[in-house]
Write an enzyme that holds these catalytic residues in place. Structure first.
Site, PDB file in Angstrom:
ATOM      1  CE  LYS A 198      -1.765   2.804   2.835  1.00 36.87           C
ATOM      2  NZ  LYS A 198      -1.640   4.042   2.026  1.00 36.87           N
ATOM      3  N   GLY A 251       7.444   4.808   8.006  1.00 38.25           N
ATOM      4  CA  GLY A 251       6.614   5.996   8.176  1.00 38.25           C
ATOM      5  C   GLY A 251       6.828   6.588   9.554  1.00 38.25           C
ATOM      6  CB  SER A 252       4.837   9.008  11.461  1.00 36.61           C
ATOM      7  OG  SER A 252       3.588   8.349  11.523  1.00 36.61           O
ATOM      8  CB  THR A 253       7.437   7.273  15.860  1.00 38.05           C
ATOM      9  OG1 THR A 253       8.787   7.238  15.380  1.00 38.05           O
ATOM     10  CG2 THR A 253       7.374   6.545  17.193  1.00 38.05           C
ATOM     11  N   GLY A 256       3.490   3.910  13.220  1.00 42.25           N
ATOM     12  CA  GLY A 256       4.196   2.655  13.471  1.00 42.25           C
ATOM     13  C   GLY A 256       3.690   1.961  14.728  1.00 42.25           C
ATOM     14  CD  GLU A 404      10.356  12.248  11.338  1.00 46.38           C
ATOM     15  OE1 GLU A 404       9.242  11.731  11.531  1.00 46.38           O
ATOM     16  OE2 GLU A 404      11.300  11.656  10.781  1.00 46.38           O
TER      17      GLU A 404
HETATM   18  P1  NAI Z   1       2.260   8.196   8.172  1.00 52.64           P
HETATM   19  O1  NAI Z   1       3.259   7.449   8.961  1.00 52.64           O
HETATM   20  O2  NAI Z   1       0.896   8.324   8.762  1.00 52.64           O
HETATM   21  O3  NAI Z   1       2.115   7.555   6.716  1.00 52.64           O
HETATM   22  C1  NAI Z   1       2.974   6.556   6.217  1.00 52.64           C
HETATM   23  C2  NAI Z   1       2.157   5.437   5.599  1.00 52.64           C
HETATM   24  O4  NAI Z   1       1.341   4.846   6.607  1.00 52.64           O
HETATM   25  C3  NAI Z   1       1.207   5.884   4.492  1.00 52.64           C
HETATM   26  O5  NAI Z   1       1.136   4.886   3.497  1.00 52.64           O
HETATM   27  C4  NAI Z   1      -0.123   5.967   5.219  1.00 52.64           C
HETATM   28  O6  NAI Z   1      -1.228   5.808   4.357  1.00 52.64           O
HETATM   29  C5  NAI Z   1      -0.015   4.814   6.185  1.00 52.64           C
HETATM   30  N1  NAI Z   1      -0.875   4.912   7.363  1.00 52.64           N
HETATM   31  C6  NAI Z   1      -1.296   6.030   8.006  1.00 52.64           C
HETATM   32  N2  NAI Z   1      -2.080   5.709   9.038  1.00 52.64           N
HETATM   33  C7  NAI Z   1      -2.162   4.358   9.065  1.00 52.64           C
HETATM   34  C8  NAI Z   1      -2.830   3.419   9.913  1.00 52.64           C
HETATM   35  N3  NAI Z   1      -3.577   3.812  10.951  1.00 52.64           N
HETATM   36  N4  NAI Z   1      -2.677   2.102   9.658  1.00 52.64           N
HETATM   37  C9  NAI Z   1      -1.926   1.681   8.627  1.00 52.64           C
HETATM   38  N5  NAI Z   1      -1.293   2.522   7.782  1.00 52.64           N
HETATM   39  C10 NAI Z   1      -1.397   3.843   8.003  1.00 52.64           C
HETATM   40  O7  NAI Z   1       2.849   9.621   7.894  1.00 52.64           O
HETATM   41  P2  NAI Z   1       2.111  10.939   7.358  1.00 52.64           P
HETATM   42  O8  NAI Z   1       0.840  11.158   8.094  1.00 52.64           O
HETATM   43  O9  NAI Z   1       2.003  10.890   5.900  1.00 52.64           O
HETATM   44  O10 NAI Z   1       3.175  12.050   7.786  1.00 52.64           O
HETATM   45  C11 NAI Z   1       3.163  12.561   9.104  1.00 52.64           C
HETATM   46  C12 NAI Z   1       4.559  12.704   9.654  1.00 52.64           C
HETATM   47  O11 NAI Z   1       5.124  11.426   9.747  1.00 52.64           O
HETATM   48  C13 NAI Z   1       5.535  13.499   8.830  1.00 52.64           C
HETATM   49  O12 NAI Z   1       5.471  14.864   9.087  1.00 52.64           O
HETATM   50  C14 NAI Z   1       6.843  12.938   9.307  1.00 52.64           C
HETATM   51  O13 NAI Z   1       7.235  13.555  10.496  1.00 52.64           O
HETATM   52  C15 NAI Z   1       6.519  11.511   9.598  1.00 52.64           C
HETATM   53  N6  NAI Z   1       6.945  10.619   8.505  1.00 52.64           N
HETATM   54  C16 NAI Z   1       8.124   9.994   8.648  1.00 52.64           C
HETATM   55  C17 NAI Z   1       8.600   9.198   7.650  1.00 52.64           C
HETATM   56  C18 NAI Z   1       9.904   8.520   7.793  1.00 52.64           C
HETATM   57  O14 NAI Z   1      10.361   7.881   6.852  1.00 52.64           O
HETATM   58  N7  NAI Z   1      10.540   8.625   8.922  1.00 52.64           N
HETATM   59  C19 NAI Z   1       7.879   9.013   6.389  1.00 52.64           C
HETATM   60  C20 NAI Z   1       6.603   9.685   6.348  1.00 52.64           C
HETATM   61  C21 NAI Z   1       6.181  10.474   7.378  1.00 52.64           C
END
Ligand code: NAI
Ligand code: MG
Length: 501
Positions: A198, A251-253, A256, A404
């Site tokens: 996804k 993705g985000s902590t 995660g 972050e």
């Molecule tokens: P996110 O961690 O929510 O999104 C990453 C992935 O997880 C996306 O595919 C999203 O659709 C999916 N996702 C979101 N909620 C989910 C859930 N409840 N269950 C399963 N999958 C889910 O990150 P987001 O909201 O796009 O960005 C927010 C913050 O997260 C950013 O500002 C940044 O600080 C951090 N982030 C960190 C990343 C890294 O590689 N360290 C990458 C992306 C975001």
């Protein structure tokens, strides 16, 4: 729908954008059962590029069932290692022969400069498939002599087989969309797993194009499935699905932790690559210009939307003013523009939401007493641009230092002695990476073991290699991707004992 009249794009890119986007489930390209879609936005101008299916529980379960069937029924999981190698090499070639198109898609969808997308994202993606192709034929178990004191006259032959972990649910972020897809799909295909991927709702396009290339490479149906949708709906459905054997998340902590809980409810094995707030430590012996360029690249690369971004700079007081003055100069000189403009060095952030989040952090920094020596906010316009920003007079009680930001925002602090630098660098919930800038070998060597980080760079930052394990400690997650380490994460041991007396 917008046209891309401002910058030339390939006819192939135009054709890909123009056609309806569907999800790869089994052998078919499917809409969401509901027929709902999500707009895909070009962050350089806010225009809608295309629409993708908005998958819900039912769609995700169909994809999991397809992957489950492809795994359980074979023959994929029993395919010869050389066959897995051959297909991965073919996929690498296909990525390379479609490199410009993939780079344009990535640039339009994510905002990143097209030169970066081509030189880094697409190149590393092809190399990732090629590197993992090599592992397909090098997965080895072991033969172990058993002792068993309670069976004195036994004659046993015992060995350990490495078998594919099964169905992998992969959830990836929007900062390196194609490359993160490769980081999950490549080891799965090298080991004989099947996958449901996804991509992030903000950047789904390169994964869908990759899906077409996977079909073209000749993978059996159901081996790779791609569902598009929101995290809280499609992502959550995938994470809690009892039909998957492993979840691989980047993705985000915060997200995660949700995924970790869902996985544990089913005892699904997992690897979590989470956030970071990486320290950049500049020792007093540096060449100021070289160090400043390194510090600037560490934070501004990919608009700061990098999990390993060097977002906290600790600079020895002796060189602090010189280095930061130069970093601020570099920040002001970077050319900001649309990713498709070949002159662009800094593109837009991925979404209006991310721009607003990053600007909210900058404002919180001002409110808590920090000062900007470069940048300081968004750039007006239809695109989601934020100025490269350098903040000083910061301290560890501020949100800009602790959290972050995931944007082009550096916080800088001086230090007087190494022990203080170590204490500050480690004073973070995160532990993804760190970099040291110096030519003092002895100081560097002593510093490396003291840093809480999955990767330490010396006189460089955010450089990744397919052969090196990548991942974090503390709240940056656990498990390692790439290298030999990832093969262990996508395989399971089966112990075998034969009584051959
Ligand atoms: P996110 O961690 O929510 O999104 C990453 C992935 O997880 C996306 O595919 C999203 O659709 C999916 N996702 C979101 N909620 C989910 C859930 N409840 N269950 C399963 N999958 C889910 O990150 P987001 O909201 O796009 O960005 C927010 C913050 O997260 C950013 O500002 C940044 O600080 C951090 N982030 C960190 C990343 C890294 O590689 N360290 C990458 C992306 C975001
Ligand atoms: Mg999001």
């Amino acid at each position: 729908m917008e046209t891309q009249e401002d910058f030339p794009i390939l006819e192939a890119t135009r054709a890909f954008l123009a056609k309806p986007k569907r999800m790869l489930i089994g052998a078919e390209w499917s809409d969401a059962a509901s027929g709902d879609t999500i707009d895909v936005v070009n962050p350089a101008n806010g225009c809608v590029l295309t629409r993708i299916p908005d998958a819900a529980e039912h769609d995700v379960q169909r994809a999991v069932a397809a992957a489950r069937h492809a795994f359980d029924a074979g023959p994929w999981r029993y395919a010869k290692p050389t066959e897995r190698e051959r297909l991965l090499l073919r996929l690498a070639d296909l990525v390379e022969s479609n490199a410009q198109e993939l780079a344009e898609i990535e640039s339009l969808d994510n905002g990143k400069p097209v030169m970066v997308a081509l030189g880094l994202d697409v190149t590393m993606t092809a190399q990732c498939f090629r590197y993992m192709a090599g592992w397909a034929t090098k997965i080895e178990g072991s033969v172990i002599d058993a002792s068993m004191p309670y069976m004195p006259n036994s004659e046993m032959f015992s060995y350990v087989r490495k078998e594919p972990a099964g169905v992998v649910g992969a959830i990836i972020p929007w900062n390196f969309p194609l490359l993160m897809a490769a980081w999950k799909i490549a080891p799965a295909l090298a080991t004989g797993c099947t996958v449901v991927l996804k991509p992030a709702e903000d950047t789904p396009l390169s994964a869908l194009r990759l899906g077409e290339l996977i079909v073209e490479a000749g993978y059996p149906q159901g081996v790779v499935n791609i569902v598009t949708g929101y995290g809280h709906r499609a992502g959550a459905a995938l994470a809690r699905s009892p039909g998957i054997d492993k979840i691989a998340f980047t993705g985000s902590t915060q997200t995660g932790k949700l995924i970790g809980h869902a996985a544990l409810d089913n005892i699904t094995r997992m690897s979590l690559e989470l956030g970071g707030k990486s320290a950049v430590i500049v020792l007093p012996d540096v060449d100021v210009d070289k160090a400043a360029l390194g510090v600037a690249n560490a934070i501004f690369f990919n608009q700061g939307q990098v999990c390993t971004a060097g977002s906290r700079a600790y600079i020895h007081a002796k060189v602090f003013d010189d280095v930061i003055g130069r970093v601020a100069q570099i920040a002001r000189s970077l050319k900001i523009g649309a990713g498709l403009d070949p002159a662009t060095q800094i593109g837009p952030l991925v979404s209006a939401k991310q721009r607003d989040r990053v600007c909210g952090y900058i404002e919180s920094g001002f409110a808590e007493g920090a000062r900007a020596v470069a940048g300081g906010g968004a750039i007006n316009g239809p695109g989601f641009f934020v100025e490269p920003t350098v903040m000083v007079e910061t301290n560890h009680s501020m949100r800009v230092v602790r959290e972050e930001i995931f944007g082009p925002v550096l916080v800088a602090m001086p230090f007087d002695d190494i022990d203080t630098a170590v204490q500050l660098a480690n004073d973070s919930p995160y532990g993804l990476s760190a970099s040291i800038w110096s030519n003092d070998l002895s100081a560097i060597h002593k510093l490396i073991p003291r840093l809480d980080a999955g990767t330490v760079w010396v006189n460089c930052h955010s450089l990744l290699d397919n052969a090196l394990p990548f991942g974090g400690v503390k709240q940056s997650g656990f498990g390692r991707e790439l290298g030999r380490a990832v093969i262990d994460q996508y395989t399971e041991c089966k112990a075998v004992m034969m009584n051959v007396a």
